[in-house]
Motif scaffolding. Structure first.
Motif, PDB file in Angstrom:
ATOM      1  N   TYR A 187      47.275 -44.308 -46.246  1.00  0.00           N
ATOM      2  CA  TYR A 187      45.861 -42.819 -47.123  1.00  0.00           C
ATOM      3  C   TYR A 187      46.113 -42.401 -46.809  1.00  0.00           C
ATOM      4  O   TYR A 187      47.143 -41.463 -45.822  1.00  0.00           O
ATOM      5  CB  TYR A 187      44.520 -43.591 -45.691  1.00  0.00           C
ATOM      6  CG  TYR A 187      44.096 -44.908 -46.715  1.00  0.00           C
ATOM      7  CD1 TYR A 187      43.026 -45.311 -46.984  1.00  0.00           C
ATOM      8  CD2 TYR A 187      44.588 -46.025 -45.063  1.00  0.00           C
ATOM      9  CE1 TYR A 187      43.298 -46.669 -47.244  1.00  0.00           C
ATOM     10  CE2 TYR A 187      44.096 -47.799 -44.747  1.00  0.00           C
ATOM     11  CZ  TYR A 187      43.261 -47.730 -45.615  1.00  0.00           C
ATOM     12  OH  TYR A 187      42.752 -49.032 -46.215  1.00  0.00           O
ATOM     13  N   SER A 188      45.503 -41.017 -47.923  1.00  0.00           N
ATOM     14  CA  SER A 188      45.927 -39.727 -47.682  1.00  0.00           C
ATOM     15  C   SER A 188      44.387 -38.896 -47.485  1.00  0.00           C
ATOM     16  O   SER A 188      43.297 -39.767 -47.644  1.00  0.00           O
ATOM     17  CB  SER A 188      45.750 -39.173 -49.305  1.00  0.00           C
ATOM     18  OG  SER A 188      45.687 -39.301 -50.242  1.00  0.00           O
ATOM     19  N   VAL A 189      43.837 -37.885 -47.525  1.00  0.00           N
ATOM     20  CA  VAL A 189      42.994 -36.581 -47.280  1.00  0.00           C
ATOM     21  C   VAL A 189      42.336 -37.626 -49.245  1.00  0.00           C
ATOM     22  O   VAL A 189      41.019 -37.709 -48.922  1.00  0.00           O
ATOM     23  CB  VAL A 189      43.426 -36.173 -47.170  1.00  0.00           C
ATOM     24  CG1 VAL A 189      41.857 -34.534 -47.483  1.00  0.00           C
ATOM     25  CG2 VAL A 189      43.421 -35.749 -45.773  1.00  0.00           C
ATOM     26  N   ASN A 190      43.100 -37.895 -49.709  1.00  0.00           N
ATOM     27  CA  ASN A 190      42.027 -37.887 -50.944  1.00  0.00           C
ATOM     28  C   ASN A 190      41.164 -39.147 -50.661  1.00  0.00           C
ATOM     29  O   ASN A 190      40.350 -39.212 -52.089  1.00  0.00           O
ATOM     30  CB  ASN A 190      42.999 -37.711 -52.190  1.00  0.00           C
ATOM     31  CG  ASN A 190      43.966 -36.728 -52.807  1.00  0.00           C
ATOM     32  OD1 ASN A 190      42.992 -35.219 -51.791  1.00  0.00           O
ATOM     33  ND2 ASN A 190      45.184 -36.260 -53.501  1.00  0.00           N
ATOM     34  N   ASP A 191      41.719 -39.757 -50.222  1.00  0.00           N
ATOM     35  CA  ASP A 191      40.507 -41.598 -49.548  1.00  0.00           C
ATOM     36  C   ASP A 191      39.835 -41.271 -49.033  1.00  0.00           C
ATOM     37  O   ASP A 191      39.156 -41.963 -49.327  1.00  0.00           O
ATOM     38  CB  ASP A 191      42.042 -42.415 -49.335  1.00  0.00           C
ATOM     39  CG  ASP A 191      42.892 -42.153 -50.561  1.00  0.00           C
ATOM     40  OD1 ASP A 191      42.447 -42.416 -50.945  1.00  0.00           O
ATOM     41  OD2 ASP A 191      43.815 -42.551 -49.794  1.00  0.00           O
TER      42      ASP A 191
END
Length: 344
Positions: A266-270
């Motif tokens: 996961y990234s911040v965008n998720d």
């Protein structure tokens, strides 16, 4: 200031809101911080002191009106919200604040609280939540955790506790927030936002009782553990937390989940992005429930803020409409209308 209260040009300071009364809380009580942050925040509202009134019920926090150099009324147990409602409807120009504890507001005062929320009475309600009855020497309260051992529950409380935030959200309060006594800057920010809101503004404050429930919020307040146990809600920003900002919150269906931002999945965008102005209460409620479960960080900040008409606005419109249709009322005629009896 976005408020329905007229302001003036007089610039007051925190000292202007200090009274000559000796403050009688236990040394180290979290109430001192709430008092100090409130006195530092009120000058920013630009209101004269005579336009502010504090109403309280019974409990340690309910000594608040003695220490605020404004109008104030120390009332009866559990009735602060009801009496504050009367003060606001009789004097809509006032900024009316309620200081109350978890026993006062959520036990004997619980019914007044939920109906204040649903009616959207223009009050600012500060809940000093220490999860214990302090003034009466340490009985379990409606927010004490299940299994809490106290003088009134020597083998552990059997009650499931109220979650004040989800209770207020469920009653459709138009502003719901949470802060901590040991985070002065954040508490001042939340108090100012509550003051600017038109309608019922409810603020739960985690408050430490050094005598009867010391350390109840250490995980959320201590510097060493705070980053991993608190999620700061900021409108328009992804929900990131952790000492290294390496964890976040996603929603899988209707279930929030904690995810790692370092394992490549996961990234911040998720992550879930906070929207405090969401008309739907669903996500705010999910966030509110997170504090019931140890695997989640405790959210603090503004859960939800929506616009809707206040009770006193609708009441004044109704009075004006009836006057336009039927003219000014006559109380004596009203009292002697219909069936009357003379007792001899």
């Amino acid at each position: 200031m976005a408020n329905n209260i007229d302001s003036n040009e007089t610039k007051l300071t925190a000292k202007d809101f200090v009274t000559d009364q000796d403050v009688r809380w236990c040394p180290g009580c979290g109430d001192y911080s709430v008092l100090a942050q409130t006195q530092r925040t009120l000058p920013d509202l630009g209101l004269p002191k005579e336009k502010i009134v504090w109403i309280s019920g019974i409990g340690c926090s309910s000594r608040f009106p003695y220490y605020m150099n404004t109008y104030g009324f120390h009332t009866i147990h559990g009735r602060a919200a009801a009496i504050a409602t009367g003060a606001k409807l009789a004097n809509p120009e006032l900024s009316v604040w309620v200081a109350t504890g978890d026993g006062d507001l959520l036990s004997i005062g619980g019914n007044h609280f939920i109906h204040t929320c649903r009616k959207n009475i223009d009050l600012k309600i500060l809940l000093f939540n220490n999860r214990i009855y302090g003034l009466t020497k340490g009985q379990y309260s409606p927010t004490s955790e299940k299994g809490k051992v106290t003088k009134s529950s020597p083998y552990g409380s059997l009650d499931f506790p109220f979650n004040p935030v989800t209770l207020a959200l469920g009653a459709e309060a138009s502003f719901v927030a949470r802060s901590l006594d040991r985070d002065p800057k954040h508490l001042q920010y939340v108090l100012k936002r509550a003051a600017e809101h038109k309608g019922t503004a409810f603020v739960e404050i985690y408050q430490n009782c050094v005598i009867f429930n010391d350390g109840a919020f250490d995980a959320q307040a201590n510097k060493e553990t705070k980053d991993d146990n608190v999620l700061f809600l900021e409108h328009g920003k992804p929900m990131v937390f952790g000492k290294n900002k390496d964890k976040g919150i996603i929603v899988d269906g209707t279930t929030p989940k904690v995810v790692s931002l370092t394992d490549g999945k996961y990234s911040v965008n998720d992550l879930l992005v906070h929207n405090e102005f969401d008309q739907s209460v669903v996500l705010a409620y999910l966030l509110g429930q997170m504090s019931n479960h140890a695997e989640f960080p405790t959210p603090v900040g503004i859960f939800r803020q929506i616009k809707k008409s206040t009770y006193h606005e609708d009441m004044m419109k109704q009075i004006d409409a009836v006057k336009a249709k039927k003219g000014e009322g006559d109380l004596e005629k009203l009292l002697f209308s219909g069936n009357t009896w003379e007792v001899k």
